[in-house]
Motif scaffolding. Structure first.
Motif, PDB file in Angstrom:
ATOM      1  N   GLY A  63       3.730   2.844   2.540  1.00 39.81           N
ATOM      2  CA  GLY A  63       5.072   3.159   2.044  1.00 39.81           C
ATOM      3  C   GLY A  63       5.516   4.516   2.557  1.00 39.81           C
ATOM      4  N   HIS A  64       4.662   5.536   2.425  1.00 39.15           N
ATOM      5  CA  HIS A  64       5.027   6.879   2.915  1.00 39.15           C
ATOM      6  C   HIS A  64       5.351   6.837   4.416  1.00 39.15           C
ATOM      7  CE1 HIS A  64       4.765   9.562  -0.459  1.00 39.15           C
ATOM      8  NE2 HIS A  64       3.555   9.150  -0.805  1.00 39.15           N
ATOM      9  N   ILE A  65       4.585   6.068   5.182  1.00 37.61           N
ATOM     10  CA  ILE A  65       4.865   5.993   6.637  1.00 37.61           C
ATOM     11  C   ILE A  65       6.271   5.422   6.864  1.00 37.61           C
ATOM     12  CG2 ILE A  65       4.199   4.873   8.812  1.00 37.61           C
ATOM     13  CD1 ILE A  65       1.257   4.920   7.639  1.00 37.61           C
ATOM     14  N   VAL A  98       0.489  14.060   4.068  1.00 38.74           N
ATOM     15  CA  VAL A  98       0.039  15.126   3.153  1.00 38.74           C
ATOM     16  C   VAL A  98       0.691  14.917   1.794  1.00 38.74           C
ATOM     17  CG1 VAL A  98      -0.724  17.080   4.573  1.00 38.74           C
ATOM     18  CG2 VAL A  98       1.701  16.593   4.425  1.00 38.74           C
ATOM     19  N   SER A  99      -0.157  14.622   0.801  1.00 36.61           N
ATOM     20  CA  SER A  99       0.399  14.389  -0.540  1.00 36.61           C
ATOM     21  C   SER A  99      -0.531  15.008  -1.567  1.00 36.61           C
ATOM     22  CB  SER A  99       0.552  12.888  -0.775  1.00 36.61           C
ATOM     23  OG  SER A  99      -0.718  12.301  -0.892  1.00 36.61           O
ATOM     24  N   GLY A 100      -0.331  14.627  -2.830  1.00 30.40           N
ATOM     25  CA  GLY A 100      -1.193  15.155  -3.882  1.00 30.40           C
ATOM     26  C   GLY A 100      -2.571  14.507  -3.833  1.00 30.40           C
ATOM     27  N   ASN A 136       0.863  -1.180   0.000  1.00 31.32           N
ATOM     28  CA  ASN A 136       0.000   0.000   0.000  1.00 31.32           C
ATOM     29  C   ASN A 136       0.906   1.240   0.000  1.00 31.32           C
ATOM     30  OD1 ASN A 136      -1.470   2.274   1.112  1.00 31.32           O
ATOM     31  ND2 ASN A 136      -3.072   0.840   1.722  1.00 31.32           N
ATOM     32  N   HIS A 137       0.698   2.100  -0.981  1.00 29.96           N
ATOM     33  CA  HIS A 137       1.528   3.300  -1.162  1.00 29.96           C
ATOM     34  C   HIS A 137       1.543   4.193   0.097  1.00 29.96           C
ATOM     35  CE1 HIS A 137       3.140   6.642  -3.627  1.00 29.96           C
ATOM     36  NE2 HIS A 137       2.327   7.413  -2.935  1.00 29.96           N
ATOM     37  N   LEU A 138       0.417   4.248   0.789  1.00 35.46           N
ATOM     38  CA  LEU A 138       0.333   5.126   1.973  1.00 35.46           C
ATOM     39  C   LEU A 138       1.177   4.564   3.117  1.00 35.46           C
ATOM     40  CD1 LEU A 138      -3.498   5.941   1.859  1.00 35.46           C
ATOM     41  CD2 LEU A 138      -1.604   7.139   0.777  1.00 35.46           C
ATOM     42  N   SER A 196       8.622  12.719  -1.438  1.00 34.75           N
ATOM     43  CA  SER A 196       7.761  12.465  -2.598  1.00 34.75           C
ATOM     44  C   SER A 196       7.839  10.974  -2.953  1.00 34.75           C
ATOM     45  CB  SER A 196       8.201  13.331  -3.769  1.00 34.75           C
ATOM     46  OG  SER A 196       9.555  13.101  -4.033  1.00 34.75           O
ATOM     47  N   ASP A 197       7.026  10.572  -3.920  1.00 31.93           N
ATOM     48  CA  ASP A 197       6.906   9.157  -4.259  1.00 31.93           C
ATOM     49  C   ASP A 197       8.261   8.553  -4.641  1.00 31.93           C
ATOM     50  OD1 ASP A 197       4.307   9.537  -3.743  1.00 31.93           O
ATOM     51  OD2 ASP A 197       3.624   9.466  -5.830  1.00 31.93           O
ATOM     52  N   ASN A 198       8.533   7.375  -4.120  1.00 34.38           N
ATOM     53  CA  ASN A 198       9.803   6.709  -4.417  1.00 34.38           C
ATOM     54  C   ASN A 198       9.676   5.215  -4.136  1.00 34.38           C
ATOM     55  OD1 ASN A 198      11.058   6.019  -1.564  1.00 34.38           O
ATOM     56  ND2 ASN A 198      10.098   8.029  -1.374  1.00 34.38           N
TER      57      ASN A 198
HETATM   58 ZN    ZN Z   1       2.599   9.512  -2.573  1.00 37.88          ZN
END
Ligand code: ZN
Ligand code: KG4
Length: 332
Positions: A110-112, A130-132, A106-108, A296-298
């Protein structure tokens, strides 16, 4: 090593992470910002085409390391369907060819984990994402179970920067350029925007009204010069940050966080960072920030979640790995 693949929106990214010592062996991303900038936002069909070009280029670079890959982690939710498909299809094909298992990320989440790229994760933890695509406050307990405390009913924080930038003809994405212009404002009291839901008890974010306030002010000005733009960006950014802080302060009062992290592309915003720093100091709470490069996304963050799944043996069969444009956390 874990191979991480990210293609949920407009960045194609690949990473290799050492399972034992969490060393990032390889990380690269090819951003599509320039191509989408012409249109003032992400064009899904264009994003899909660019992923099919960029992802194989990145894979070519890590070919010599293929033998060391133990498992493949790929973003399968949330995101643009046509973008997710690019990464997921490639991950499936590669997993068959290399005979290694697949993991759905899950991308979210991932951000965590961008907060813990080179170290073991620490929970419990409060998080502002907080993202796009998202604006959420999460409460994560000791067992890493996520509880959604509040989110936005319309636009996200990052998206509102993108829309203001579009109105000002500043291209896409808008976050960095709006922040940059705001810093150049010479008249900080010229525009006054109302903080959304300020006297409203609802624990919810809303940025579409603020965007419309900006639209109205822009329409009153004939030929926008750089000073006008800087003053508008300053007032907008400040109001957007005040809105985040108004609700977040209430959350801090109700939840005694010991640790709090800010993640997602828009967590690069310095105005927001410094406000949250002060809030954390006041509440004697440790503040965790991802390195700016990994806000940002990576794919590094995707490989990092993959490493946890690998240790737990959480693999997914090829025919069961589906893409999900909306996330489980969204629906919580
Ligand atoms: Zn993102
Ligand atoms: O996490 P991310 O790379 O992609 C999504 O998953 O959405 O976040 C990108 C978003 C864009 O909306 C961009 O304008 C915003 O993050 N952003 C910022 C800043 N830098 C990037 N927003 C506000 N201030 C910034 N400095």
């Amino acid at each position: 090593m874990i191979l991480g693949i990210e293609s949920s929106c407009d960045d194609s990214s690949v990473a290799l992470l050492d399972i034992k010592n969490l060393e990032l062996i390889y990380h690269k991303k090819i951003s599509q910002e320039m191509e989408h900038s012409l249109y003032g936002g992400v064009v899904p069909e264009l994003a899909a085409r660019l992923h099919t070009k960029a992802l194989p280029m990145l894979l070519e670079e890590i070919k010599p390391k293929f033998k060391e890959i133990k498992a493949i982690a790929v973003t399968n939710e949330p995101g643009l369907s046509v973008s997710l498909i690019g990464g997921v299809s490639m991950a499936k094909a590669l997993s068959i060819a290399l005979k290694v298992p697949l993991m759905a990320v899950n991308h979210l989440i991932g951000h965590i984990y961008s907060l813990f790229l080179n170290e073991e994760a620490k929970f419990p933890l409060g998080v502002l994402l907080v993202s796009g695509g998202h604006t959420m406050v999460l409460d994560i307990d000791e067992s890493a179970k996520i509880n959604l405390l509040l989110s936005t009913g319309d636009d996200s924080f990052g998206e509102s920067f993108d829309k203001v930038a579009k109105m000002l003809g500043l291209g896409y994405p808008g976050g960095a350029v709006v922040q940059e212009l705001a810093l150049r404002s010479q008249n900080k009291v010229r525009f006054k925007f109302t903080v959304p839901l300020l006297h409203d008890k609802r624990l919810e974010y809303s940025f579409s009204g603020l965007k419309n306030q900006v639209r109205v002010e822009i329409s009153k000005l004939a030929n926008l010069n750089e000073d006008d733009m800087a003053d508008i960006c300053y007032a907008f950014e400040n109001t957007a940050c005040l809105h985040i802080m108004d609700k977040l302060t209430k959350v801090f009062e109700a939840h005694k966080f010991k640790r709090f992290g800010i993640v997602g592309g828009a967590s690069a915003n310095l105005n927001l960072r410094s406000r949250i720093e002060k809030l954390c100091q006041k509440h004697e709470c440790e503040l965790l920030l991802a390195p700016l490069k990994f806000c940002s996304d990576n794919a590094a963050m995707i490989a990092r979640v993959g490493r946890e799944k690998y240790l737990r043996g959480e693999f997914v069969k090829h025919n069961e790995l589906m893409i999900k444009p909306r996330s489980e956390i969204d629906r919580a």
